[in-house]
Motif scaffolding. Structure first.
Motif, PDB file in Angstrom:
ATOM      1  N   GLY A  47       0.946  -1.236  -0.008  1.00  0.00           N
ATOM      2  CA  GLY A  47       0.032   0.128  -0.014  1.00  0.00           C
ATOM      3  C   GLY A  47       0.871   1.195  -0.162  1.00  0.00           C
ATOM      4  N   ILE A  48       0.325   2.134   0.466  1.00  0.00           N
ATOM      5  CA  ILE A  48       0.843   3.548   0.544  1.00  0.00           C
ATOM      6  C   ILE A  48       1.132   3.671   2.167  1.00  0.00           C
ATOM      7  N   PRO A  49       2.376   4.371   2.377  1.00  0.00           N
ATOM      8  CA  PRO A  49       3.470   4.983   1.476  1.00  0.00           C
ATOM      9  C   PRO A  49       4.506   3.905   1.739  1.00  0.00           C
ATOM     10  N   THR A  50       4.478   2.645   1.134  1.00  0.00           N
ATOM     11  CA  THR A  50       5.374   1.788   1.348  1.00  0.00           C
ATOM     12  C   THR A  50       5.910   1.328  -0.039  1.00  0.00           C
ATOM     13  N   TRP A  51       6.651   0.270  -0.263  1.00  0.00           N
ATOM     14  CA  TRP A  51       6.538  -0.573  -1.331  1.00  0.00           C
ATOM     15  C   TRP A  51       6.823  -1.981  -1.208  1.00  0.00           C
ATOM     16  N   SER A  52       7.473  -2.693  -2.021  1.00  0.00           N
ATOM     17  CA  SER A  52       7.315  -4.402  -1.906  1.00  0.00           C
ATOM     18  C   SER A  52       8.276  -4.470  -0.502  1.00  0.00           C
ATOM     19  N   PHE A  53       9.133  -3.751  -0.219  1.00  0.00           N
ATOM     20  CA  PHE A  53       9.856  -3.939   0.781  1.00  0.00           C
ATOM     21  C   PHE A  53       9.188  -4.365   2.282  1.00  0.00           C
ATOM     22  N   LEU A  54       7.987  -4.019   2.369  1.00  0.00           N
ATOM     23  CA  LEU A  54       6.967  -4.213   3.291  1.00  0.00           C
ATOM     24  C   LEU A  54       6.982  -5.539   3.588  1.00  0.00           C
ATOM     25  N   PHE A  55       7.000  -6.522   2.522  1.00  0.00           N
ATOM     26  CA  PHE A  55       7.099  -7.902   2.718  1.00  0.00           C
ATOM     27  C   PHE A  55       8.313  -8.560   2.920  1.00  0.00           C
ATOM     28  N   HIS A  56       9.256  -7.918   3.252  1.00  0.00           N
ATOM     29  CA  HIS A  56      10.575  -8.543   3.404  1.00  0.00           C
ATOM     30  C   HIS A  56      10.825  -9.594   4.277  1.00  0.00           C
ATOM     31  N   ASP A  57      10.015  -9.410   5.232  1.00  0.00           N
ATOM     32  CA  ASP A  57      10.062 -10.667   6.328  1.00  0.00           C
ATOM     33  C   ASP A  57       9.280 -11.704   5.998  1.00  0.00           C
ATOM     34  N   VAL A  58       8.448 -11.896   4.963  1.00  0.00           N
ATOM     35  CA  VAL A  58       7.404 -12.870   4.819  1.00  0.00           C
ATOM     36  C   VAL A  58       7.631 -13.748   3.361  1.00  0.00           C
ATOM     37  N   ILE A  59       8.391 -12.824   2.511  1.00  0.00           N
ATOM     38  CA  ILE A  59       8.486 -13.230   0.986  1.00  0.00           C
ATOM     39  C   ILE A  59       9.181 -14.984   1.224  1.00  0.00           C
ATOM     40  N   VAL A 118      12.001   3.840   3.898  1.00  0.00           N
ATOM     41  CA  VAL A 118      12.490   5.222   3.387  1.00  0.00           C
ATOM     42  C   VAL A 118      13.262   5.430   1.962  1.00  0.00           C
ATOM     43  N   THR A 119      14.148   4.624   1.849  1.00  0.00           N
ATOM     44  CA  THR A 119      15.250   4.764   1.121  1.00  0.00           C
ATOM     45  C   THR A 119      14.841   5.284  -0.361  1.00  0.00           C
ATOM     46  N   PRO A 120      13.868   4.683  -1.037  1.00  0.00           N
ATOM     47  CA  PRO A 120      13.271   5.104  -2.400  1.00  0.00           C
ATOM     48  C   PRO A 120      12.797   6.592  -2.463  1.00  0.00           C
ATOM     49  N   TYR A 121      12.302   7.016  -1.158  1.00  0.00           N
ATOM     50  CA  TYR A 121      11.667   8.167  -1.044  1.00  0.00           C
ATOM     51  C   TYR A 121      12.665   9.413  -0.354  1.00  0.00           C
ATOM     52  N   GLN A 122      13.957   9.048  -0.548  1.00  0.00           N
ATOM     53  CA  GLN A 122      14.923  10.022  -0.095  1.00  0.00           C
ATOM     54  C   GLN A 122      15.361  10.503  -1.412  1.00  0.00           C
ATOM     55  N   GLU A 123      15.368  10.013  -2.565  1.00  0.00           N
ATOM     56  CA  GLU A 123      15.496  10.741  -3.867  1.00  0.00           C
ATOM     57  C   GLU A 123      14.663  11.559  -4.429  1.00  0.00           C
ATOM     58  N   ARG A 124      15.035  12.718  -5.061  1.00  0.00           N
ATOM     59  CA  ARG A 124      14.146  13.790  -5.235  1.00  0.00           C
ATOM     60  C   ARG A 124      12.839  13.347  -6.112  1.00  0.00           C
ATOM     61  N   ASP A 125      13.210  12.427  -7.212  1.00  0.00           N
ATOM     62  CA  ASP A 125      11.799  11.939  -7.961  1.00  0.00           C
ATOM     63  C   ASP A 125      10.987  11.069  -7.137  1.00  0.00           C
ATOM     64  N   GLY A 126      11.824  10.155  -6.051  1.00  0.00           N
ATOM     65  CA  GLY A 126      10.922   9.603  -5.171  1.00  0.00           C
ATOM     66  C   GLY A 126      10.015  10.291  -4.206  1.00  0.00           C
ATOM     67  N   ILE A 127      10.639  11.229  -3.699  1.00  0.00           N
ATOM     68  CA  ILE A 127       9.826  12.210  -2.759  1.00  0.00           C
ATOM     69  C   ILE A 127       8.605  12.817  -3.801  1.00  0.00           C
ATOM     70  N   GLU A 182      16.635  -1.539  10.112  1.00  0.00           N
ATOM     71  CA  GLU A 182      16.464  -2.371   9.028  1.00  0.00           C
ATOM     72  C   GLU A 182      15.010  -2.042   8.106  1.00  0.00           C
ATOM     73  N   PHE A 183      13.982  -1.941   8.924  1.00  0.00           N
ATOM     74  CA  PHE A 183      12.914  -1.655   8.363  1.00  0.00           C
ATOM     75  C   PHE A 183      12.683  -0.115   7.845  1.00  0.00           C
ATOM     76  N   LYS A 184      13.057   0.701   8.888  1.00  0.00           N
ATOM     77  CA  LYS A 184      13.103   2.029   8.631  1.00  0.00           C
ATOM     78  C   LYS A 184      13.970   2.335   7.040  1.00  0.00           C
ATOM     79  N   GLU A 185      14.999   1.759   7.307  1.00  0.00           N
ATOM     80  CA  GLU A 185      15.931   2.271   6.097  1.00  0.00           C
ATOM     81  C   GLU A 185      15.411   1.792   4.957  1.00  0.00           C
ATOM     82  N   GLY A 186      15.011   0.368   4.984  1.00  0.00           N
ATOM     83  CA  GLY A 186      14.459  -0.054   3.937  1.00  0.00           C
ATOM     84  C   GLY A 186      13.261   0.526   3.201  1.00  0.00           C
TER      85      GLY A 186
END
Length: 286
Positions: free
Chosen positions: A41-53, A187-196, A181-185
């Motif tokens: 969902g929002i504001p995540t990305w597929s990394f939300l599922f990193h511990d279940v994949i 937020v990282t794509p939303y640190q870039e200008r086009d990601g924001i 690990e979760f926080k970094e994962g």
């Protein structure tokens, strides 16, 4: 799994047939067996599922895309961001992968996408696990409405990080699950200008008109459906799941205690085990 390992495993493809030029898609595709599609969902990305994949991929072919405008998929200002558009994307994405039917495991607005496709193309959606999903007029929530203001496209990376981390603090019942690990994962794509900019555009696109028309058709959705719901969620309360159980003919509720909105992170073990238990009761497609 940390973001570096997660990104190494992601694949990319150029997807035509959605807009008038190809879209770049980042996705995970691991495991064998019946296809199992994970939609964040929002504001995540597929990394939300990193511990279940990894757990799910021991039994299924797990496909987890970054939806368009999210994570490391296409973030240009050249397409709609609505969940109707995301449904168009998912339909074409699965067609590109030669997947004609899949189990959908979907969180937040990903659940809205799953419901749209369950109605629009029922043969594509074998079953649904809806986790703290948008439905009816339960959304968008105030925080996302505020994020969608155009001025926020000028946010600095540290401002976006602060806003996202605040939402994770609010949406997790277990403080220890707000790991570095979760926080970094997340937020990282939303640190870039086009990601924001892209995340702000995504928030601006949220529109309850894309789920309210489904209300009268929920009774026609025959897919086996599990409502895997964090009981503590203030954004998408469990009352939404209880109403869905009443309105959908083949839905059942699995409340998750001491869990709030970000259920796959709050308790990945129960999330995965409940999902597998539910799916393994469904006859294998022939």
């Amino acid at each position: 799994m940390n973001i570096q390992d997660f990104r190494k495993r992601q694949q990319t493809l150029s997807l035509d047939g959605v807009i008038n030029e190809p879209l770049n898609v980042a996705y995970t595709d691991v495991g064998e067996g019946e296809p199992l599609l994970l939609l964040h969902g929002i504001p995540t990305w597929s990394f939300l599922f990193h511990d279940v994949i990894d757990t799910l991929s021991q039994h299924y072919r797990v496909i987890a895309p970054d939806m368009i405008g999210y994570g490391y998929s296409d973030r240009r200002d050249q397409f709609d961001r609505s969940i109707e558009f995301q449904a168009d994307f998912v339909e074409r994405f699965l067609e590109h992968l030669d997947v004609d039917s899949a189990h959908f495991v979907a969180h937040d607005i990903g659940g809205g996408v799953a419901l749209i496709l369950a109605d629009r193309k029922p043969e594509l959606v074998r079953s649904m696990v809806l986790s703290n999903s948008v439905a009816y007029d339960s959304w968008p929530v105030d925080e996302m409405l505020a994020l969608g203001h155009p001025r926020n496209a000028k946010m600095k990376p540290e401002e976006m990080t602060e806003k996202l981390v605040e939402s994770f603090q609010f949406g997790l019942s277990r403080p220890e699950r707000l790991t570095e690990e979760f926080k970094e994962g997340i937020v990282t794509p939303y640190q870039e200008r086009d990601g924001i900019v892209s995340l702000v555009r995504n928030a601006a696109s949220l529109n309850t008109n894309h789920t309210t028309p489904l209300t009268s058709r929920l009774g026609q959705m025959q897919q086996p459906t599990l409502l895997l719901w964090g009981e503590d969620d203030k954004w998408q309360p469990i009352s939404t799941a209880e109403q869905l159980v009443k309105d959908m003919p083949n839905a059942e509720l699995h409340p998750m205690k001491n869990c709030s909105h970000w259920v796959p992170q709050d308790n990945p073990e129960e999330f995965a085990s409940a999902t597998l238990e539910f799916l393994q009761k469904i006859p294998v497609a022939v």
